[in-house]
Design a protein around this motif. Sequence first.
Motif, PDB file in Angstrom:
ATOM      1  N   ASP A 103       0.785  -1.239   0.000  1.00  0.00           N
ATOM      2  CA  ASP A 103       0.000   0.000   0.000  1.00  0.00           C
ATOM      3  C   ASP A 103       0.811   1.281   0.000  1.00  0.00           C
ATOM      4  O   ASP A 103       0.270   2.354  -0.287  1.00  0.00           O
ATOM      5  CB  ASP A 103      -0.930   0.021   1.221  1.00  0.00           C
ATOM      6  N   THR A 104       2.093   1.190   0.346  1.00  0.00           N
ATOM      7  CA  THR A 104       2.897   2.401   0.495  1.00  0.00           C
ATOM      8  C   THR A 104       4.257   2.230  -0.174  1.00  0.00           C
ATOM      9  O   THR A 104       4.723   1.101  -0.361  1.00  0.00           O
ATOM     10  CB  THR A 104       3.128   2.728   1.977  1.00  0.00           C
ATOM     11  N   PRO A 105       4.916   3.350  -0.493  1.00  0.00           N
ATOM     12  CA  PRO A 105       6.271   3.232  -1.047  1.00  0.00           C
ATOM     13  C   PRO A 105       7.247   2.600  -0.057  1.00  0.00           C
ATOM     14  O   PRO A 105       8.181   1.914  -0.465  1.00  0.00           O
ATOM     15  CB  PRO A 105       6.648   4.679  -1.387  1.00  0.00           C
ATOM     16  N   ASP A 158      -5.431   2.989  -0.710  1.00  0.00           N
ATOM     17  CA  ASP A 158      -4.139   3.566  -0.338  1.00  0.00           C
ATOM     18  C   ASP A 158      -3.104   3.320  -1.428  1.00  0.00           C
ATOM     19  O   ASP A 158      -2.302   4.211  -1.760  1.00  0.00           O
ATOM     20  CB  ASP A 158      -3.654   2.964   0.982  1.00  0.00           C
ATOM     21  N   ASP A 161      -3.760   5.677  -4.271  1.00  0.00           N
ATOM     22  CA  ASP A 161      -3.341   7.031  -3.908  1.00  0.00           C
ATOM     23  C   ASP A 161      -1.825   7.183  -3.915  1.00  0.00           C
ATOM     24  O   ASP A 161      -1.300   8.277  -4.193  1.00  0.00           O
ATOM     25  CB  ASP A 161      -3.885   7.399  -2.530  1.00  0.00           C
ATOM     26  N   ASN A 162      -1.117   6.091  -3.613  1.00  0.00           N
ATOM     27  CA  ASN A 162       0.344   6.130  -3.523  1.00  0.00           C
ATOM     28  C   ASN A 162       1.028   5.558  -4.760  1.00  0.00           C
ATOM     29  O   ASN A 162       2.237   5.310  -4.743  1.00  0.00           O
ATOM     30  CB  ASN A 162       0.809   5.335  -2.294  1.00  0.00           C
ATOM     31  N   GLU A 165       4.316   7.196  -6.089  1.00  0.00           N
ATOM     32  CA  GLU A 165       5.455   6.985  -5.192  1.00  0.00           C
ATOM     33  C   GLU A 165       5.910   5.532  -5.186  1.00  0.00           C
ATOM     34  O   GLU A 165       7.108   5.243  -5.114  1.00  0.00           O
ATOM     35  CB  GLU A 165       5.103   7.436  -3.766  1.00  0.00           C
ATOM     36  N   ILE A 166       4.957   4.598  -5.273  1.00  0.00           N
ATOM     37  CA  ILE A 166       5.321   3.178  -5.316  1.00  0.00           C
ATOM     38  C   ILE A 166       6.081   2.876  -6.601  1.00  0.00           C
ATOM     39  O   ILE A 166       7.114   2.200  -6.595  1.00  0.00           O
ATOM     40  CB  ILE A 166       4.061   2.301  -5.198  1.00  0.00           C
TER      41      ILE A 166
END
Length: 267
Positions: A103-105, A158, A161-162, A165-166
């Motif tokens: 979900d996040t970088p 998420d 949205d990211n 960045e990912i």
Amino acid sequence: MEHLHDAAALRESMRAREPVVGGWVSIGHPAVAEITADAALDFVTIDMEHASMSIETVENLVRAVSVTPGETVPLVRPPSADQVAIKRVLDTGAGGLLVPRVDTPAEAAQVVEASTYPPAGMRGTGAGRASNYGRTLPAYIDAADEALTRIIQVETRDAVDNATEIAAVDGVDALFVGPADLSAALDCHLDFSASEFEDAVGTVLDAAEAEGVPVGVFATAPDQLEEWLDSGFDFAIVGYDAKFLREATDELVAAFEAGIGGSSEAR
């Protein structure tokens, strides 16, 4: 080390955004993996997230794909982005990863770190099948980091949205949309024509385009596949073993029943 040569070629093709096509194995028998790989696919993904497979089973499926004539590369979807799970999967000789629920970088960076040897990463060193049980360990260590394909699944709000960045994380080779999970996360489960889903897919495609990263998708029907490729996806996994078995059986059973009915009427 031939399997690493093929893995490196797949990674190069994917990063160049060349059209590659993959298969999917969820039935834990080597014959299924071998039959799938024999379809002239670029890669076959072996699923540990939802399929009931042990690491021993995964290794046998990786082996089956690897020995099938051709250059099909075995990838594995581990059950999660867990460092130990990734290490064990790669030690089987898998040519790369399709990692779910990232979900996040920061989580994407952890996947890269877990699949990269020190000093750049933290992958543990073991004399498993990947290195011919230690016989080619030094050469494998030298080549593996740059040969393995690392694909990150986008399955939540998420992650959407990211996405930019990912995609920008060094070592991430591709993003991958899991339609079922993403649509569920957007409260339109399996409705791929819902505006929420289409908007999310557009966001992911735009984000990846900005970073020069390819995006793949899972497709189970020809018209669906055509639509998604037209929308901008770069590569695809086409169908899965259980679906082919179920649908082909249903089709022939229906044909048999229709034939029996016709024969009865003729009599």
